[in-house]
Design an enzyme around this catalytic site. Structure first.
Site, PDB file in Angstrom:
ATOM      1  N   CYS A  37      -6.658   7.082   4.850  1.00  0.00           N
ATOM      2  CA  CYS A  37      -5.706   7.568   5.240  1.00  0.00           C
ATOM      3  C   CYS A  37      -5.892   9.395   5.947  1.00  0.00           C
ATOM      4  CB  CYS A  37      -4.007   7.506   5.830  1.00  0.00           C
ATOM      5  SG  CYS A  37      -3.433   8.493   6.821  1.00  0.00           S
ATOM      6  N   LYS A  88      -8.058   1.946  -2.219  1.00  0.00           N
ATOM      7  CA  LYS A  88      -9.088   2.281   0.036  1.00  0.00           C
ATOM      8  C   LYS A  88      -9.454   3.446   0.034  1.00  0.00           C
ATOM      9  CE  LYS A  88      -8.990   0.625   4.531  1.00  0.00           C
ATOM     10  NZ  LYS A  88      -8.894   1.864   5.542  1.00  0.00           N
ATOM     11  N   GLN A 101       0.655  -1.099   0.262  1.00  0.00           N
ATOM     12  CA  GLN A 101      -0.043   0.020  -0.169  1.00  0.00           C
ATOM     13  C   GLN A 101       0.295   1.282  -0.245  1.00  0.00           C
ATOM     14  OE1 GLN A 101      -2.607   1.336   3.728  1.00  0.00           O
ATOM     15  NE2 GLN A 101      -4.021   0.716   2.564  1.00  0.00           N
ATOM     16  N   GLY A 118     -14.838  -2.164   8.899  1.00  0.00           N
ATOM     17  CA  GLY A 118     -15.272  -1.527   9.651  1.00  0.00           C
ATOM     18  C   GLY A 118     -15.827  -2.753  10.985  1.00  0.00           C
TER      19      GLY A 118
END
Length: 336
Positions: A82, A121, A51, A184
């Protein structure tokens, strides 16, 4: 916390896909050894990706080219989820979600030089009540993304509210035929089953794996594992061995292994043994009152006190230096 020794632990418990920790594009281009170390793969990682985080199409494309030529990976993932200020303020991480022109150029540029799939992501959005992921997903399909992972919270929320799985479900339908993984609050096989019912192609587990890395076994075997304290100590023992193998067994390697273990213990202490729960399963946002375990070690592992995490590390790595102290990273910036 998703370092190579920890990922080896997760592989043993049945994780299918593993991903390296977020590496910063600029550090990779400057040849920082510590950053390139984040892209290292262990032979047990049969489906492994890396990543990267960055905010400029030219540097991200060059970075993808280097990764393609010099590393052995199955996919490359762009972290545009992020929330850290340092990354966001430069326009990276979550910041990319609001800079769609740059985002498109980054994806197209990286795709043009990669021989492996490019994945992304994202979060639901930046502001709490303003979801933008659904708008982005439609565009990303045209930009050539191979897979999308959606974390069901906005940047503003960090970890303060529950992930929005209804919204993840909506986005999974919009993403089709591109696979979308949901992320999550998954801490039990029931959570994972409920998540799969939303129409996602898979689930990504982050904090859940830190709290109990055996969650992958629980999901695959559809059961709650009332794991004993000695079995949990064995997991930490494996991590210790993997850590010393990876970072070295000299003083520096021992301290590195210890620091990463303590970081992990600051999550693992939140696990409540199945045999002590009034109702199963435990939810990720529940903070238990102080309780006694069924034996001394179980009580020690439940402690929220840093001193006790250090004691556990001393059982495996010997005594800490007199001047040693530890402050967990996530305490500082993940909670408001």
């Amino acid at each position: 916390c998703g370092n190579l020794p920890f990922r080896r632990v997760c592989k043993r418990f049945g994780a299918d896909i593993t991903c390296g920790e977020m590496a910063m594009c600029t550090n990779l281009l400057q040849g920082h050894q510590s950053e390139w170390a984040l892209l290292k793969r262990h032979e047990s990682e049969d489906m492994f990706g890396v990543q990267v985080e960055g905010c400029f199409p030219d540097t991200m494309t060059r970075c993808a080219e280097l990764i393609n030529n010099y590393t052995d990976v199955d996919f490359v993932d762009i972290n545009s989820g992020c929330p850290i200020d340092l990354v966001y303020k430069k326009g990276g991480g979550c910041g990319l979600m609001t800079r769609t022109r740059k985002f498109e150029q980054i994806i197209k540029g990286m795709n043009s030089v990669l021989d492996v799939p490019l994945t992304v992501k994202i979060r639901t959005g930046v502001q709490e009540k303003s979801n933008i992921a659904h708008k982005l997903i439609g565009e990303m399909k045209n930009w050539g993304v191979s897979m999308i992972t959606l974390h069901g919270r906005s940047r503003e929320q960090r970890y303060t509210k529950l992930a929005d799985w209804d919204y993840i479900s909506t986005c999974a339908k919009l993403a089709c035929p591109v696979p979308l993984f949901g992320n999550g609050d998954i801490l039990s096989y029931e959570d994972a089953m409920k998540a799969r019912e939303t129409g996602v192609s898979g689930v990504m587990i982050a904090r859940g794996a830190l709290i109990k890395p055996w969650i992958f076994t629980e999901i695959k075997e559809s059961r709650h594992w009332d794991i004993s304290s000695s079995e949990r100590l064995d997991i930490l023992k494996s991590f210790t061995n993997f850590g010393l193998e990876h970072w070295g067994s000299d003083t520096r390697g021992v301290e590195k292994t210890r620091n990463f273990m303590l970081e992990w213990l600051s999550f693992m202490c939140r696990y409540i043994p199945v045999g002590l729960l009034e109702r199963v399963p435990q939810k990720i946002n529940e903070r238990p009152p102080y309780y006694m375990g069924r034996d001394y070690l179980e009580s020690l592992m439940a402690s929220q006190n840093v001193e006790n995490w250090i004691r556990i590390s001393e059982m495996l790595l010997g005594p800490v230096p007199k001047t040693f102290n530890f402050l967990p990273k996530h305490k500082a910036n993940s909670y408001k």
